[in-house]
Structures are given as C-alpha cells and as structure tokens.
Motif scaffolding. Structure first.
Motif, PDB file in Angstrom:
ATOM      1  N   TRP A  88      39.692  31.855  85.927  1.00  0.00           N
ATOM      2  CA  TRP A  88      40.184  30.902  84.931  1.00  0.00           C
ATOM      3  C   TRP A  88      39.562  31.222  83.588  1.00  0.00           C
ATOM      4  CZ3 TRP A  88      38.241  26.989  81.715  1.00  0.00           C
ATOM      5  CH2 TRP A  88      39.183  26.039  81.252  1.00  0.00           C
ATOM      6  N   TYR A  89      40.389  31.196  82.532  1.00  0.00           N
ATOM      7  CA  TYR A  89      39.908  31.551  81.190  1.00  0.00           C
ATOM      8  C   TYR A  89      40.508  30.588  80.172  1.00  0.00           C
ATOM      9  CZ  TYR A  89      39.201  34.288  76.909  1.00  0.00           C
ATOM     10  OH  TYR A  89      38.847  34.703  75.654  1.00  0.00           O
ATOM     11  N   TYR A  90      39.698  30.198  79.208  1.00  0.00           N
ATOM     12  CA  TYR A  90      40.175  29.311  78.143  1.00  0.00           C
ATOM     13  C   TYR A  90      39.532  29.747  76.830  1.00  0.00           C
ATOM     14  CZ  TYR A  90      41.316  25.109  75.496  1.00  0.00           C
ATOM     15  OH  TYR A  90      41.813  24.239  74.551  1.00  0.00           O
ATOM     16  N   GLU A  91      40.321  29.745  75.761  1.00  0.00           N
ATOM     17  CA  GLU A  91      39.805  30.122  74.443  1.00  0.00           C
ATOM     18  C   GLU A  91      40.348  29.150  73.409  1.00  0.00           C
ATOM     19  OE1 GLU A  91      41.007  33.644  71.570  1.00  0.00           O
ATOM     20  OE2 GLU A  91      39.704  34.406  73.179  1.00  0.00           O
ATOM     21  N   GLU A  92      39.528  28.863  72.392  1.00  0.00           N
ATOM     22  CA  GLU A  92      39.945  27.899  71.384  1.00  0.00           C
ATOM     23  C   GLU A  92      39.174  28.148  70.092  1.00  0.00           C
ATOM     24  OE1 GLU A  92      40.667  23.529  72.461  1.00  0.00           O
ATOM     25  OE2 GLU A  92      38.766  23.432  71.381  1.00  0.00           O
ATOM     26  N   GLU A  93      39.831  27.850  68.968  1.00  0.00           N
ATOM     27  CA  GLU A  93      39.147  27.915  67.677  1.00  0.00           C
ATOM     28  C   GLU A  93      38.343  26.635  67.513  1.00  0.00           C
ATOM     29  OE1 GLU A  93      40.371  29.163  63.104  1.00  0.00           O
ATOM     30  OE2 GLU A  93      41.914  28.681  64.561  1.00  0.00           O
ATOM     31  N   HIS A  94      37.191  26.732  66.831  1.00  0.00           N
ATOM     32  CA  HIS A  94      36.418  25.514  66.555  1.00  0.00           C
ATOM     33  C   HIS A  94      36.216  25.394  65.051  1.00  0.00           C
ATOM     34  CE1 HIS A  94      32.631  27.544  65.544  1.00  0.00           C
ATOM     35  NE2 HIS A  94      32.871  28.368  66.539  1.00  0.00           N
ATOM     36  N   ASP A  95      35.869  24.189  64.622  1.00  0.00           N
ATOM     37  CA  ASP A  95      35.788  23.949  63.187  1.00  0.00           C
ATOM     38  C   ASP A  95      34.349  23.758  62.708  1.00  0.00           C
ATOM     39  OD1 ASP A  95      35.302  21.558  64.378  1.00  0.00           O
ATOM     40  OD2 ASP A  95      37.011  20.489  63.506  1.00  0.00           O
ATOM     41  N   ALA A  96      33.372  24.203  63.517  1.00  0.00           N
ATOM     42  CA  ALA A  96      31.982  24.105  63.063  1.00  0.00           C
ATOM     43  C   ALA A  96      31.802  25.008  61.835  1.00  0.00           C
ATOM     44  CB  ALA A  96      31.026  24.520  64.180  1.00  0.00           C
ATOM     45  N   PRO A  97      31.260  24.470  60.736  1.00  0.00           N
ATOM     46  CA  PRO A  97      31.180  25.268  59.513  1.00  0.00           C
ATOM     47  C   PRO A  97      30.196  26.433  59.628  1.00  0.00           C
ATOM     48  CG  PRO A  97      30.057  23.151  59.239  1.00  0.00           C
ATOM     49  CD  PRO A  97      30.749  23.102  60.560  1.00  0.00           C
ATOM     50  N   ASP A  98      29.135  26.224  60.372  1.00  0.00           N
ATOM     51  CA  ASP A  98      28.124  27.270  60.524  1.00  0.00           C
ATOM     52  C   ASP A  98      28.038  27.665  61.990  1.00  0.00           C
ATOM     53  OD1 ASP A  98      27.299  27.133  57.756  1.00  0.00           O
ATOM     54  OD2 ASP A  98      26.430  25.185  58.273  1.00  0.00           O
ATOM     55  N   GLU A  99      26.996  28.427  62.313  1.00  0.00           N
ATOM     56  CA  GLU A  99      26.806  28.836  63.701  1.00  0.00           C
ATOM     57  C   GLU A  99      26.607  27.607  64.591  1.00  0.00           C
ATOM     58  OE1 GLU A  99      23.445  31.513  65.707  1.00  0.00           O
ATOM     59  OE2 GLU A  99      24.764  32.597  64.339  1.00  0.00           O
ATOM     60  N   LEU A 100      27.104  27.696  65.812  1.00  0.00           N
ATOM     61  CA  LEU A 100      26.994  26.571  66.738  1.00  0.00           C
ATOM     62  C   LEU A 100      25.543  26.275  67.074  1.00  0.00           C
ATOM     63  CD1 LEU A 100      29.775  27.419  69.369  1.00  0.00           C
ATOM     64  CD2 LEU A 100      29.926  25.832  67.453  1.00  0.00           C
ATOM     65  N   SER A 101      25.218  24.986  67.147  1.00  0.00           N
ATOM     66  CA  SER A 101      23.892  24.594  67.619  1.00  0.00           C
ATOM     67  C   SER A 101      23.878  24.635  69.143  1.00  0.00           C
ATOM     68  CB  SER A 101      23.566  23.176  67.148  1.00  0.00           C
ATOM     69  OG  SER A 101      24.385  22.235  67.848  1.00  0.00           O
ATOM     70  N   GLU A 102      22.682  24.519  69.713  1.00  0.00           N
ATOM     71  CA  GLU A 102      22.576  24.472  71.174  1.00  0.00           C
ATOM     72  C   GLU A 102      23.411  23.320  71.722  1.00  0.00           C
ATOM     73  OE1 GLU A 102      18.898  24.385  73.862  1.00  0.00           O
ATOM     74  OE2 GLU A 102      18.331  25.883  72.378  1.00  0.00           O
ATOM     75  N   MET A 103      23.313  22.148  71.081  1.00  0.00           N
ATOM     76  CA  MET A 103      24.061  20.984  71.573  1.00  0.00           C
ATOM     77  C   MET A 103      25.569  21.209  71.462  1.00  0.00           C
ATOM     78  SD  MET A 103      21.754  19.262  72.838  1.00  0.00           S
ATOM     79  CE  MET A 103      22.899  18.039  73.467  1.00  0.00           C
ATOM     80  N   ASP A 104      26.017  21.914  70.406  1.00  0.00           N
ATOM     81  CA  ASP A 104      27.441  22.255  70.283  1.00  0.00           C
ATOM     82  C   ASP A 104      27.897  23.075  71.493  1.00  0.00           C
ATOM     83  OD1 ASP A 104      27.722  21.021  67.800  1.00  0.00           O
ATOM     84  OD2 ASP A 104      27.268  22.860  66.688  1.00  0.00           O
ATOM     85  N   VAL A 105      27.070  24.060  71.863  1.00  0.00           N
ATOM     86  CA  VAL A 105      27.413  24.924  73.001  1.00  0.00           C
ATOM     87  C   VAL A 105      27.540  24.096  74.278  1.00  0.00           C
ATOM     88  CG1 VAL A 105      26.577  26.793  74.492  1.00  0.00           C
ATOM     89  CG2 VAL A 105      26.397  27.006  72.001  1.00  0.00           C
ATOM     90  N   TYR A 106      26.565  23.200  74.506  1.00  0.00           N
ATOM     91  CA  TYR A 106      26.617  22.376  75.718  1.00  0.00           C
ATOM     92  C   TYR A 106      27.867  21.502  75.747  1.00  0.00           C
ATOM     93  CZ  TYR A 106      21.682  23.726  76.017  1.00  0.00           C
ATOM     94  OH  TYR A 106      20.515  24.436  76.067  1.00  0.00           O
ATOM     95  N   SER A 107      28.237  20.931  74.597  1.00  0.00           N
ATOM     96  CA  SER A 107      29.410  20.053  74.586  1.00  0.00           C
ATOM     97  C   SER A 107      30.701  20.856  74.797  1.00  0.00           C
ATOM     98  CB  SER A 107      29.462  19.241  73.287  1.00  0.00           C
ATOM     99  OG  SER A 107      29.649  20.085  72.182  1.00  0.00           O
ATOM    100  N   LEU A 108      30.763  22.090  74.285  1.00  0.00           N
ATOM    101  CA  LEU A 108      31.953  22.912  74.508  1.00  0.00           C
ATOM    102  C   LEU A 108      32.056  23.348  75.974  1.00  0.00           C
ATOM    103  CD1 LEU A 108      31.993  25.095  71.260  1.00  0.00           C
ATOM    104  CD2 LEU A 108      33.555  23.231  71.865  1.00  0.00           C
ATOM    105  N   ILE A 109      30.911  23.661  76.593  1.00  0.00           N
ATOM    106  CA  ILE A 109      30.938  24.000  78.024  1.00  0.00           C
ATOM    107  C   ILE A 109      31.416  22.793  78.834  1.00  0.00           C
ATOM    108  CG2 ILE A 109      29.498  24.576  80.030  1.00  0.00           C
ATOM    109  CD1 ILE A 109      27.810  26.327  78.080  1.00  0.00           C
ATOM    110  N   ALA A 110      30.930  21.599  78.478  1.00  0.00           N
ATOM    111  CA  ALA A 110      31.378  20.382  79.166  1.00  0.00           C
ATOM    112  C   ALA A 110      32.875  20.160  78.956  1.00  0.00           C
ATOM    113  CB  ALA A 110      30.585  19.175  78.666  1.00  0.00           C
ATOM    114  N   LYS A 111      33.361  20.424  77.736  1.00  0.00           N
ATOM    115  CA  LYS A 111      34.788  20.278  77.456  1.00  0.00           C
ATOM    116  C   LYS A 111      35.596  21.258  78.301  1.00  0.00           C
ATOM    117  CE  LYS A 111      38.233  20.750  73.760  1.00  0.00           C
ATOM    118  NZ  LYS A 111      38.454  20.956  72.304  1.00  0.00           N
ATOM    119  N   GLY A 112      35.133  22.521  78.366  1.00  0.00           N
ATOM    120  CA  GLY A 112      35.818  23.528  79.176  1.00  0.00           C
ATOM    121  C   GLY A 112      35.835  23.156  80.644  1.00  0.00           C
ATOM    122  N   ALA A 113      34.717  22.629  81.140  1.00  0.00           N
ATOM    123  CA  ALA A 113      34.646  22.219  82.545  1.00  0.00           C
ATOM    124  C   ALA A 113      35.641  21.093  82.829  1.00  0.00           C
ATOM    125  CB  ALA A 113      33.222  21.772  82.891  1.00  0.00           C
TER     126      ALA A 113
END
Length: 202
Positions: free
Chosen positions: A163-188
C-alpha cells in the motif's frame, strides 16, 4: 550513535566516550534481564548472532519491543576487499562480512505511542525519513520538496509496498518531529479506512 544528547560543552571527548560505553553496558544488562534475544542469520559463512532489540522512547525510558520490524533487523555489512595483495590475484573478489560478537544490543529511538503503531524517531533532511510498524506491517515514511509518502507492507516496504500513499503538504518550512508523527497517523487512518493504494513513482 550520539554518545550523549548533552551539548558538547559539558562533555569532552574522553568523557563522552566513557559515557557511551557505560550506557551500552547498562543497556546490555537491562536487555539481558528483560528482553528475549532474536537469532539473526546465518548469512553464508557468517554464523548466526543473538541480538537484543530495545526501544528508547522520547522520555529516555527503555521499552521492550514485542514485534521487530524487518526494516530494523540486524544484517552484517558486506565489505569488499579489492586489494589483490590480500588473496590470490586470479581469484574472483570475495565479499567479507563483519559482525560484532553476540550478544548485541540494537537501540531504536521511538516516537510517541499510538494504538497499533510503532514509530522510529524521524531522521535526516531532504528526505526526512521514519520507519516502523502499522498493525504489524512494516512502514516507510519519507518527505521531501513539499511531498510526503507512506509505504506499508510487502516483502520490501520501501521499493514494492502493498500500500502506498503520497500527498503534498503545506508546511512552510521543514517538517517538525510532531508534523511527521501526525502525518504517519493520518496515513495509518487512510490505510485502515480502505483507501486504495496509489502507484509508486519509480
């Protein structure tokens, strides 16, 4: 592996080295008492080794890992000895494997605990990467140039996921650690809700 999270001003190199050795010894003692070793190998002529896997969470607490991600399994490094002086120059090059004596300890830094999800703390930049388990299946998370993707399952979760999913995000700068965790949760959540897989870009 960082010897310490303290600023280097507080530790000179010798002290940092001793600190790292002591922490490894402490982890081995804890693992031996609390974690069942996993037999890894053999690979070719390399004998099997006993490895203890330990998760270290963001609070620095040691956690037993009931499941081991295939992406974290110990494999020896193949070292090519190309110098013809080392062996018969007419013989084909041999690959020599290096591995440490067992039992070994593999420390895995973990992000926050979520139901059915085990997340390794993100590493790197362009891409930011993380691995782990979603409902017992390997996942690989990557983010670069404003796009993030999540690959889950399969014999190779990075190259040929189920299973694969890809999406553009609107974070202005590099993702924070918490951003990464929330995107993984969203993907799950998308995976668990039956969202169809997308084609993996070559």
């Amino acid at each position: 592996m960082m010897a310490s999270d303290l600023p280097t001003a507080y530790l000179d190199y010798a002290d940092a080295f001793k600190f790292g050795i002591q922490r490894t010894a402490d982890d081995l003692a804890w693992a031996t008492a609390n974690v069942s070793p996993v037999s890894e190998g053999p690979w070719g002529d390399v004998p099997s080794v006993q490895i203890f896997y330990i998760g270290i969470n963001t609070a620095g607490e040691r956690i037993r890992l009931p499941q081991i991600s295939g992406l974290w399994r110990y494999k020896p490094s193949g070292v090519q000895l190309a110098n013809s002086d080392d062996h018969d120059p007419d013989a084909p090059n041999q690959t020599y494997y290096l591995h440490g004596p067992g039992p070994g300890v593999v420390r895995i830094e973990l992000g926050p605990s979520m139901p059915g999800i085990l997340i390794e703390r993100p590493k790197g930049s362009q891409p930011v990467q993380s691995t782990g388990l979603i409902d017992g299946k390997d996942f690989y998370f990557g983010e670069s140039d404003g796009f993030w993707s999540l690959s889950v399952g399969g014999t190779d979760a990075v190259e040929r996921p189920d299973w694969y999913y890809e999406e553009e995000h609107d974070a202005p700068d590099e993702l924070s650690e918490m951003d990464v965790y929330s995107l993984i949760a969203k993907g799950a959540e998308l995976l668990r809700n039956g969202t169809p897989t997308m084609a993996v870009e070559p």
